[in-house]
Design an enzyme around this catalytic site. Structure first.
Site, PDB file in Angstrom:
ATOM      1  N   LYS A 204     -47.203  39.422 -38.185  1.00 44.68           N
ATOM      2  CA  LYS A 204     -48.873  39.797 -38.208  1.00 44.68           C
ATOM      3  C   LYS A 204     -49.079  38.698 -37.149  1.00 44.68           C
ATOM      4  CE  LYS A 204     -50.383  41.162 -42.323  1.00 44.68           C
ATOM      5  NZ  LYS A 204     -51.382  40.743 -44.136  1.00 44.68           N
ATOM      6  N   ARG A 239     -45.245  39.263 -49.608  1.00 43.50           N
ATOM      7  CA  ARG A 239     -44.867  40.600 -48.578  1.00 43.50           C
ATOM      8  C   ARG A 239     -44.380  40.468 -47.425  1.00 43.50           C
ATOM      9  NH1 ARG A 239     -47.562  44.033 -45.615  1.00 43.50           N
ATOM     10  NH2 ARG A 239     -47.094  46.584 -46.369  1.00 43.50           N
TER      11      ARG A 239
HETATM   12  C1  7PJ Z   1     -50.954  43.330 -46.574  1.00 44.72           C
HETATM   13  C2  7PJ Z   1     -50.874  43.999 -47.353  1.00 44.72           C
HETATM   14  C3  7PJ Z   1     -50.916  41.561 -47.016  1.00 44.72           C
HETATM   15  C4  7PJ Z   1     -51.060  43.390 -49.487  1.00 44.72           C
HETATM   16  C5  7PJ Z   1     -50.381  45.099 -45.430  1.00 44.72           C
HETATM   17  C6  7PJ Z   1     -49.707  44.323 -42.523  1.00 44.72           C
HETATM   18  C7  7PJ Z   1     -50.569  44.436 -42.896  1.00 44.72           C
HETATM   19  N1  7PJ Z   1     -51.095  44.485 -48.721  1.00 44.72           N
HETATM   20  N2  7PJ Z   1     -50.564  45.282 -46.998  1.00 44.72           N
HETATM   21  N3  7PJ Z   1     -51.265  41.988 -47.943  1.00 44.72           N
HETATM   22  N4  7PJ Z   1     -51.022  44.288 -45.316  1.00 44.72           N
HETATM   23  N5  7PJ Z   1     -51.496  42.892 -50.978  1.00 44.72           N
HETATM   24  O1  7PJ Z   1     -48.029  44.578 -43.323  1.00 44.72           O
HETATM   25  O2  7PJ Z   1     -49.573  43.133 -41.428  1.00 44.72           O
HETATM   26  O3  7PJ Z   1     -51.348  41.427 -46.435  1.00 44.72           O
HETATM   27  S1  7PJ Z   1     -50.348  46.019 -44.081  1.00 44.72           S
END
Ligand code: 7PJ
Length: 260
Positions: A204, A239
């Site tokens: 990120k 994730r």
């Molecule tokens: C997240 C997500 C997160 C959850 C994305 C990226 C943006 N789902 N989907 N938590 N981020 N639960 O991957 O930078 O932080 S998309």
């Protein structure tokens, strides 16, 4: 949880896996590397990303989910905020709903209660297009605790079982670097809910800001450091784009935590 974006415009893997074949290959690779969950997304939440129509999003994710389901029994989660997509994805073989909007779209709570699947309720201030403009909190941790309390109550009132709820503070979603650092430092405070904690820190831009490096490809080592720090503060689900590297880092962390 391995990230699988079927979008053309996601910040890291955008455009890499937008054929069913390449998406399936990447899913199987992440399974081999030890992923327990594959998180399939069909809409980028990156600031400024184009909105996707419901039917386009369904088409993208359902094909990929069905293909993964045919090949493995891995848990598939659907990364969406739209109730219609949640329903179609679970019917195609997904068994977890991951919603960056915390099930606040009209009808999302009811669909998830009916589907009776675990849900990841993420915190976001504002909406993706504008959320980074000027995020303001009284106290970022206390404010998100209050949000979780309210969302848990709404979920339970709608018929979602409490034991089916996963919480996620939503790193980078309507937060400055300072907010994100506070959240990571004080992540253990969210343990008061006694629910599983998911974190998304992988590659990120908050890490890019610390490194002073705009290129997501250069953020793997920072991502591993962040994952380890989150683990020591009680995170249960991660994730990530880099499954093998993260799992190795977390194994070291857990080995040390297990020593008396
Ligand atoms: C997240 C997500 C997160 C959850 C994305 C990226 C943006 N789902 N989907 N938590 N981020 N639960 O991957 O930078 O932080 S998309």
């Amino acid at each position: 949880m391995g990230v699988l974006n079927t979008t053309p415009d996601s910040f890291f893997d955008g455009g890499k896996f937008n054929s069913v074949k390449s998406a399936l290959q990447q899913a199987l690779l992440m399974c081999q590397q030890g992923a327990d969950i594959i998180d399939v997304g069909g809409e980028s939440t990156r600031p400024g990303a184009k909105e996707v129509s419901v039917s386009d999003e369904i088409k993208r994710v359902v094909e990929v989910i069905a293909a993964i389901r045919q090949e493995t029994e891995v848990c598939i989660s659907i990364d969406t905020s739209k109730p219609e997509v949640m329903l179609a994805a679970v019917n195609a073989g997904a068994s977890l709903v991951n919603d960056v909007n915390g099930l606040r779209a009209y009808g999302a709570l009811e669909v998830c209660a009916d589907l009776n699947v675990p849900v990841c309720v993420m915190h976001m201030q504002g909406e993706p297009r504008t959320m980074q403009a000027n995020p303001v909190y009284n106290d970022v941790v206390d404010d998100i605790k209050l949000f979780f309390e309210q969302r848990i109550k709404s979920c339970c009132d709608a018929g979602i079982k409490r034991e089916n709820i996963i919480l996620d503070p939503g790193f980078g979603f309507g937060k400055t670097l300072e907010h994100n650092l506070q959240l990571l430092k004080r992540l253990d405070e969210f343990q008061i809910f006694n629910l599983p904690l998911l974190v998304g820190l992988s590659r990120k831009s908050m890490l890019g800001k610390i490194l002073n490096d705009d290129v997501p490809e250069n953020r793997l080592f920072a991502s591993l450091a962040a994952a380890v720090l989150a683990r020591t503060r009680g995170a249960n689900l991660f994730r990530v784009h880099d499954v093998k590297a993260t799992l190795d880092a977390l194994k070291v962390c857990d080995a040390i935590n297990g020593v008396q």
